[in-house]
Design a protein around this motif. Structure first.
Motif, mmCIF file in Angstrom:
data_model
loop_
_atom_site.group_PDB
_atom_site.id
_atom_site.type_symbol
_atom_site.label_atom_id
_atom_site.label_comp_id
_atom_site.label_asym_id
_atom_site.label_seq_id
_atom_site.Cartn_x
_atom_site.Cartn_y
_atom_site.Cartn_z
ATOM 1 N N ARG A 1 5.696 -0.492 4.958
ATOM 2 C CA ARG A 1 6.759 -1.395 5.579
ATOM 3 C C ARG A 1 8.240 -0.593 5.495
ATOM 4 O O ARG A 1 8.870 -0.479 6.429
ATOM 5 N N TYR B 1 0.202 -5.487 14.007
ATOM 6 C CA TYR B 1 0.951 -4.474 13.956
ATOM 7 C C TYR B 1 2.198 -4.518 14.896
ATOM 8 O O TYR B 1 1.969 -5.121 15.916
ATOM 9 N N THR C 1 0.746 -3.444 4.257
ATOM 10 C CA THR C 1 2.208 -3.611 4.471
ATOM 11 C C THR C 1 3.106 -2.984 3.431
ATOM 12 O O THR C 1 4.013 -2.438 3.610
ATOM 13 N N ILE D 1 2.969 -5.153 10.763
ATOM 14 C CA ILE D 1 3.003 -4.243 10.101
ATOM 15 C C ILE D 1 3.546 -2.728 10.758
ATOM 16 O O ILE D 1 2.847 -2.564 12.040
ATOM 17 N N VAL E 1 0.968 -11.122 7.865
ATOM 18 C CA VAL E 1 1.329 -9.727 7.608
ATOM 19 C C VAL E 1 1.946 -9.344 6.232
ATOM 20 O O VAL E 1 1.420 -8.453 5.636
ATOM 21 N N ASP E 2 2.675 -10.360 5.662
ATOM 22 C CA ASP E 2 3.018 -10.249 4.278
ATOM 23 C C ASP E 2 1.607 -10.082 3.259
ATOM 24 O O ASP E 2 1.903 -9.465 2.328
#
Length: 528
Positions: free
Chosen positions: A435, A123, A431, A132, A425-426
Motif C-alpha cells: 500500500r 490490483y 495490501t 492493491i 482490497v482492504d
C-alpha cells in the motif's frame, strides 16, 4: 436444447472434443442456428500452456468468454491473471444473477448452471484507481520496455540502454523516474561525458528527447507506477485455502487513456514471471494462465528488438508452466511468428462493412484448419456469445473447427459495487505489503551528494632542489635494494605492486559486485 437427432457432421465434430483427461467446457456445437447439447466443445487442461487467442469485433462477447474460462480454471486450482480494461470483470468475484436468459442459454448448451464467484485479488497500477498498488522499479523494468512506454525510436532506445548499462555498473539504483532523470543529466555533464568515453556517448539532443518524454509520463501520473515496494509476480501464483486458484484482476479503467503504459506493463509481468519460474515442461495443468487484453497495443509501433523479445518470451514461457491468451479484434493484429504459437483459438463474430473488414475476414479464415463450414459466412453471422473454436487435443493435434454456442459464466456478468471492491482490497493480506510507497537512497540522492562535495584543493608540487652528492648515493642504494626485492618476487610481484594494476583490480571488483544481469527484455535478473 434441440430434441432432433444429432446430425452426422455434428457427431464427427463432437468426437474430436471427447477428451479423456480434465478439460474446460466451452459450450455446444452449433449448426444452422441450432445448438446440440450432446455435442460438447472443450479444451484439455493440459494444453492451456500452448497459449491461445480470443478474438472478435467489439460487443461480440470476448470478455464473457474470458470470464467463462477463468472461473473454470480457478475451480481446477489454476491461478489466473485478468486485465480489466473496461472495469466490468470485477464481477468474477461474486455469484452470478439467475434469470430467464441465463436459464435458456444453460438449457440450450446442456449446462448445469449454478451461481458461484471466485476468490479474487484486485490490483491497480501504482495505486491509480481501486486496487492493491502494483509498482516496479525502473531498474527492474529495464530499457527495452521503458523505451516502448516512452515511444522512443531505435536510436533513442539504444541510448537509453547505455544509460541503464552505466547505472548498473556504477551501483546507481534506478528506483523511480527522478533517479533515471538524474543519471541522464549527469551523463550530459562534463564529468559524465568523461566517464562515458570508453563505452560511447549520449548526445544532448537524444538526452533531451528522453527527458521530455519522462516529464510527460510523470505529468500524466504514470510516475506513481515506478518505485518501491516493487511487486513480486510470485503473488500471482496463489491458491485459496479451499484449493481454488486465485483470480488476479488488474483494474485499468483509471489508465485507459494510457494504453501504451498498461500494455507494456503486462509484458513486464510476463517477462518477470519467465525470469523467476523454473523449467517444468508439460504439466497436467498450468501454473498460471495469463489473459493479455487489448493485445494489439503491444505490437503497434514496436521496434524489431521488442518484437523479437515478445516472440521468444511467448515461445519459451510455456515450458515454465504459464499459458497466455491474447485478446484482440482480429488475428491480423498479432505478428505471424507470435500467432503461430497460439494453439487454442476462440474466434467471435467479425463484421465486413468495409473493404478493410473484408480483408480482415479473409485473413482470419485463412488461419483456421480446413473445415466443412463456410467460415466466411459463419463468422459474419455469429451472435453474441457464439464463436468458432479449434483447440489442441491431448495429443497436440488441432481439433475440428466447431461453431459453438458458449456457456454462460456462473459469476456476475458485470462489475461489483465500488464499496465491495474496496472492501476486498482492504481485507487482502497483500495490501499491507504494497500500500505505502517508500523512497530509499538511490541514484538521485547519490548523484546529488556527489555534486555537493567540495572540489579537492590542488596539492602544490615541491620546488626542485639541488641534490647533494651524499644524498644521491643514499638514494641509489635504496633503489638497488628495491630492485633486488622485486627480482626476488618475480614478475607476479612486480605486477601486483603496479599502481595501474591495483586500480584496475579495485574497479573490476566493485563492478563485479554491482553490475546487474539483465534478461531477454532487459529486465533485471536480480531477485527481490
Amino acid at each position: 436444447m434441440s430434441s432432433a437427432p444429432t446430425p452426422q457432421p455434428v457427431r464427427e465434430i463432437a468426437d474430436g472434443y471427447a477428451f479423456t483427461g480434465p478439460a474446460l467446457d466451452l459450450g455446444a456445437v452449433l449448426l444452422d442456428g441450432t445448438a446440440y447439447a450432446d455435442a460438447q466443445v472443450r479444451i484439455p487442461l493440459a494444453v492451456l500452456n500452448r497459449h491461445g487467442l480470443v478474438a472478435g469485433a467489439t460487443g461480440t462477447g470476448k470478455t464473457k468468454t474470458l470470464q467463462l474460462i477463468a472461473e473454470q480454471l480457478s475451480a481446477q486450482g489454476v491461478p489466473v491473471f485478468l486485465a480489466d480494461v473496461k472495469g466490468d470483470v470485477s464481477g468474477i468475484s461474486a455469484p452470478g444473477a439467475p434469470g430467464d436468459r441465463t436459464a435458456t442459454r444453460a438449457a440450450e448448451v446442456g449446462q448445469n448452471w449454478a451461481a458461484q464467484g471466485c476468490p479474487a485479488e484486485f490490483y491497480a497500477l501504482g495505486g491509480m484507481g481501486a486496487g492493491i498498488p502494483v509498482r516496479a522499479t525502473v531498474t527492474d523494468f529495464g530499457p527495452l520496455l521503458l523505451a516502448k512506454v516512452l515511444d522512443l525510436n531505435e536510436t533513442q532506445e539504444s541510448s537509453l540502454s547505455l544509460v541503464f548499462h552505466y547505472a548498473d555498473r556504477r551501483g546507481l539504483e534506478l528506483f523511480d523516474l527522478k533517479d533515471l532523470s538524474a543519471v541522464i543529466a549527469h551523463l550530459t555533464s562534463p564529468e559524465g561525458k568523461e566517464e562515458l568515453k570508453g563505452i560511447g556517448g549520449l548526445s544532448p539532443a537524444t538526452a533531451g528527447v528522453i527527458l521530455r518524454a519522462l516529464t510527460v509520463l510523470e505529468n500524466e501520473g504514470a510516475g506513481a507506477f515506478f518505485g518501491e515496494p516493487a511487486f513480486d509476480t510470485a503473488d500471482l501464483l496463489r491458491t485459496a485455502p479451499d484449493g481454488r486458484g486465485v483470480v488476479s484482476v488488474l483494474e485499468l479503467p483509471a489508465v485507459q487513456d494510457r494504453p501504451r503504459l498498461f500494455s507494456t506493463f503486462l509484458m513486464w509481468l510476463l517477462a518477470d514471471l519467465y525470469q523467476g519460474l523454473p523449467e517444468v515442461g508439460d504439466l497436467d495443468k498450468p501454473k498460471l494462465v495469463f489473459f493479455f487484453d487489448e493485445a494489439h497495443l503491444l505490437f503497434k509501433g514496436a521496434s524489431k528488438a521488442f518484437l523479437e523479445a515478445i516472440t521468444q518470451t511467448v515461445r519459451l514461457i510455456r515450458s515454465k508452466g504459464v499459458g497466455i491468451f491474447l485478446v484482440t479484434q482480429t488475428p491480423k493484429d498479432v505478428p505471424a511468428d507470435v500467432l503461430a504459437q497460439l494453439g487454442n483459438r476462440v474466434q467471435h463474430a467479425l463484421r465486413a462493412f468495409t473493404p478493410d473488414d473484408a480483408k480482415a475476414l479473409k485473413a482470419t479464415v485463412s488461419t483456421f484448419p480446413r473445415s466443412s463450414y463456410d467460415l466466411g459466412a459463419v463468422l459474419t453471422s455469429l451472435g453474441t456469445g457464439e464463436a468458432v473454436v479449434t483447440v489442441l487435443s491431448e495429443k497436440g493435434a488441432p481439433t475440428p473447427v466447431a461453431a459453438t454456442r458458449l456457456r454462460a459464466p456462473q459469476s456476475l456478468m458485470g462489475p461489483i459495487e465500488p464499496a465491495a471492491l474496496q472492501a476486498a482490497v482492504d481485507a487482502s493480506p497483500l495490501t499491507v505489503r504494497y500500500r505505502d510507497a517508500i523512497d530509499r537512497e538511490s541514484a538521485y540522492e547519490k548523484l546529488a551528494a556527489r555534486a555537493a562535495e567540495p572540489a579537492p584543493e590542488p596539492v602544490p608540487e615541491p620546488e626542485p632542489q639541488r641534490e647533494e652528492r651524499g644524498e644521491r648515493a643514499e638514494r641509489e642504494e635504496r633503489e638497488e635494494r628495491a630492485g633486488s626485492k622485486a627480482a626476488a618476487g618475480g614478475l607476479l610481484g612486480s605486477l601486483l605492486n603496479n599502481p595501474t594494476v591495483k586500480s584496475f583490480a579495485r574497479s573490476a571488483g566493485r563492478q563485479l559486485g554491482q553490475e546487474i544481469s539483465r534478461s531477454l527484455f532487459g529486465t533485471s535478473k536480480r531477485r527481490r
